[in-house]
Design a protein around this motif. Structure first.
Motif, PDB file in Angstrom:
ATOM      1  N   ASP B 115      37.832  35.599  73.191  1.00  0.00           N
ATOM      2  CA  ASP B 115      36.858  34.702  72.571  1.00  0.00           C
ATOM      3  C   ASP B 115      36.052  34.029  73.672  1.00  0.00           C
ATOM      4  N   LEU B 116      34.771  33.903  73.439  1.00  0.00           N
ATOM      5  CA  LEU B 116      33.859  33.362  74.459  1.00  0.00           C
ATOM      6  C   LEU B 116      33.077  32.193  73.879  1.00  0.00           C
ATOM      7  N   THR B 117      32.897  31.135  74.662  1.00  0.00           N
ATOM      8  CA  THR B 117      32.047  30.023  74.206  1.00  0.00           C
ATOM      9  C   THR B 117      31.250  29.452  75.367  1.00  0.00           C
ATOM     10  N   PHE B 128      28.708  31.379  70.900  1.00  0.00           N
ATOM     11  CA  PHE B 128      30.070  31.889  70.822  1.00  0.00           C
ATOM     12  C   PHE B 128      30.025  33.394  70.657  1.00  0.00           C
ATOM     13  N   GLY B 129      31.157  34.010  70.914  1.00  0.00           N
ATOM     14  CA  GLY B 129      31.194  35.459  70.773  1.00  0.00           C
ATOM     15  C   GLY B 129      32.544  36.011  71.150  1.00  0.00           C
ATOM     16  N   THR B 130      32.571  37.312  71.260  1.00  0.00           N
ATOM     17  CA  THR B 130      33.802  37.998  71.633  1.00  0.00           C
ATOM     18  C   THR B 130      33.467  39.121  72.610  1.00  0.00           C
TER      19      THR B 130
ATOM     20  N   ARG C  16      33.226  36.634  63.901  1.00  0.00           N
ATOM     21  CA  ARG C  16      33.637  37.588  64.938  1.00  0.00           C
ATOM     22  C   ARG C  16      35.164  37.689  65.026  1.00  0.00           C
ATOM     23  N   ILE C 172      35.372  32.401  65.268  1.00  0.00           N
ATOM     24  CA  ILE C 172      36.129  33.159  66.267  1.00  0.00           C
ATOM     25  C   ILE C 172      37.594  32.722  66.179  1.00  0.00           C
ATOM     26  N   VAL C 173      38.451  33.597  66.672  1.00  0.00           N
ATOM     27  CA  VAL C 173      39.894  33.419  66.466  1.00  0.00           C
ATOM     28  C   VAL C 173      40.389  32.057  66.947  1.00  0.00           C
ATOM     29  N   SER C 174      39.977  31.679  68.141  1.00  0.00           N
ATOM     30  CA  SER C 174      40.562  30.494  68.777  1.00  0.00           C
ATOM     31  C   SER C 174      40.103  29.190  68.144  1.00  0.00           C
ATOM     32  N   HIS C 175      39.210  29.243  67.165  1.00  0.00           N
ATOM     33  CA  HIS C 175      38.756  28.016  66.515  1.00  0.00           C
ATOM     34  C   HIS C 175      39.489  27.718  65.206  1.00  0.00           C
TER      35      HIS C 175
END
Lengths: 146, 140, 209
Positions: B115-117, B128-130, C16, C172-175
């Motif tokens: 996961d990217l932010t 955000f993204g992946t 995502r 996203i997963v981590s949120h």
């Protein structure tokens, strides 16, 4: 605006083909500005020198939209990018990018009603091998007061 | 810790936070190299005249920052895809932090999902993204 | 029981996260929730079956929707075939009153989400359109809120006498699990969730740091 009719008429049909020459200096400047430190992106003498994986996203199609696509009023912005890399992009090779409209949809956000146009460029080397795919989501925001 | 093999990657591992250079000079350098040198990205006044809060860091540059963070963590990682959503503008000359966290590991395939932010100083997520990244074990 | 009532998966245009990865993340990182509701944008995902994932990870995984109205975005819990037939979930200009009435007629619960957000939050439209009828619950903790948006939501809820829920709005997963809602009873399916919301006995939680 009839989104379904636009999809029917325009989706998944190549509307642009463009050639690109990739320059080693541009790769280095792109990489260093992004903060890359791996020599394969920053040092042209490295045996595996190549463009960073998101480099393909920087290629512009010659035409922004398919011929005959209606003008959507508003402020166009970049709503997202997706890059998929199958093989490295290296300098000194003439690449070809073919672009089609991949999706169209509407939604509302903090800035009001928006139309999303997802453009997909597929990038090939001179042998016709696909190196990368770059998706761009163009978001067109209705101007306030509309 | 620098990652050289997938067996070193831990689920939930946070990548070292990266502070990108969003100065006007650096964005101009990027924009020129990428062929994106429009005034919206290289001139605060011109951007404001367009109704923007200031010159924008191009979305592809944010994407490039995220890729750079991954390579700083795992220098030999091959990024197979990066998928980013630009939620709000990233403004030139303002501070941001680039973060990543491992959300899936497929040791057999050699793939890691991250996961990217991109967050601003207030901790708001602007991008955000992946990413799906291939990290081999040296013997494979 | 704690449920994250507002999440998106890859079924949403800007989602995502794979549902399996949400489950792995919740368990591996010991996120303090017992399940979540997938509220995909402008649609109801009738086809996906997450029951085996729910069993494998011991989580409650339910489905709802997030639709778009002139008052902003609205979560809908308790979507049925009959409700789906009453309005077009993909329409970004749905009249809220129509959504509220359809929910009332078909046993569903509408919950305006991130009501403190510009343009897509209810508070921004109350001055122009008035206080809508039939709303009892709003989302007062949203994991994607920016500065003061949750405060605006809470003030509005206090002023208008609404109950509050929490949801992460994870894309996203981590949120996932940044915000959630605590219920006194165990919930294992959508009718039980609707019943628990209707009982008006729940508490919004935030785990944002």
């Amino acid at each position: 605006m009839d989104i379904e009719a636009l999809k029917e008429e325009f989706l998944n049909k190549d509307f642009d083909e463009q050639s690109f020459d990739v320059d080693a200096d541009d790769i280095v400047n792109f990489a260093l500005a992004c903060g890359e430190i791996a020599p394969r992106y920053t040092d042209p003498s490295h045996p595996d020198f190549q463009a960073p994986p998101t480099f393909a996203s920087s290629f512009h199609a010659g035409r922004r939209m398919p011929e005959g696509f209606p003008k959507i009023p508003g402020l166009g912005m970049d709503g997202g990018k997706a890059s998929s890399l199958k093989h490295p992009i290296r300098p000194g090779v003439r690449l070809v990018g073919r672009t089609h409209l991949h999706d169209i949809y509407t939604k509302t956000g903090r800035s009001g009603p928006m139309t999303f146009l997802v453009m997909r460029m597929e990038i090939y080397d001179p042998d016709g091998v696909q190196l990368a795919t770059a998706d761009t989501s163009v978001v067109i925001r209705e101007r306030p007061g509309k | 810790m620098t990652i050289n093999r997938i067996s070193d990657v831990e689920f939930g591992e946070e990548l070292p936070v990266f502070t990108p250079d969003t100065s006007l000079d650096n964005v101009r350098r990027f924009a020129t190299a990428a062929g994106w040198a429009g005034p919206r990205f290289t001139d605060h006044e011109a951007a404001r005249a367009e109704g923007l809060p200031g010159a924008l860091v191009p979305g592809i540059m944010s994407q490039g920052f995220l890729a750079a963070m991954i390579h700083r963590w795992a220098p030999e990682a091959q990024i197979k895809n990066v998928d980013t959503v630009f939620r709000a503008p990233v403004i030139v000359d303002q501070p941001y932090t680039i973060s990543g966290v491992v959300t899936d590991i497929d040791e057999e395939a050699g793939n890691v999902e991250i996961d990217l932010t991109v967050n601003n100083e207030a901790g708001e997520t602007r991008v955000f993204g992946t990413a799906t990244v291939r990290i081999s074990n040296p013997s494979s | 029981m704690i449920l994250d009532l507002h999440t998106h998966s890859i079924k949403s245009d800007d989602g995502r996260a794979k549902v399996q990865n949400y489950c792995q993340w919740i368990r591996a990182r010991e996120i303090p929730i017992d399940g979540f509701v997938l509220t995909e944008h402008r649609q109801y995902d009738a086809t996906s079956d997450y029951s085996s994932l729910a069993s494998e990870f011991g989580l409650c995984i339910l489905k709802g929707s997030e639709v778009e109205t002139e008052y902003g975005h609205v979560l809908v819990f308790g979507v049925t075939d009959a409700l789906l037939a009453t309005f077009d979930f993909s329409d970004i200009r749905l009249p809220l009153q129509r959504v509220v009435e359809a929910c009332a007629a078909h046993g569903a619960i509408p919950v305006p989400c991130h009501p403190g957000r510009k343009r897509v939050g209810m508070q921004a439209h109350v001055g122009e359109f008035g206080v809508p009828e039939g709303v009892r619950i709003v989302e007062i903790y949203n994991g994607g809120s920016r500065a003061r948006e949750d405060e605006i939501a809470q003030t509005m809820a206090d002023d208008l006498g609404y109950l509050g829920i929490g949801g992460s709005d994870a894309h996203i997963v981590s949120h996932i699990g940044r915000c959630a809602t605590r219920f006194p009873a165990t919930i294992s399916n959508t009718p039980e969730l609707v019943e628990a919301l209707r009982a008006e006995d729940f508490e919004a939680l935030t785990f944002k740091t």
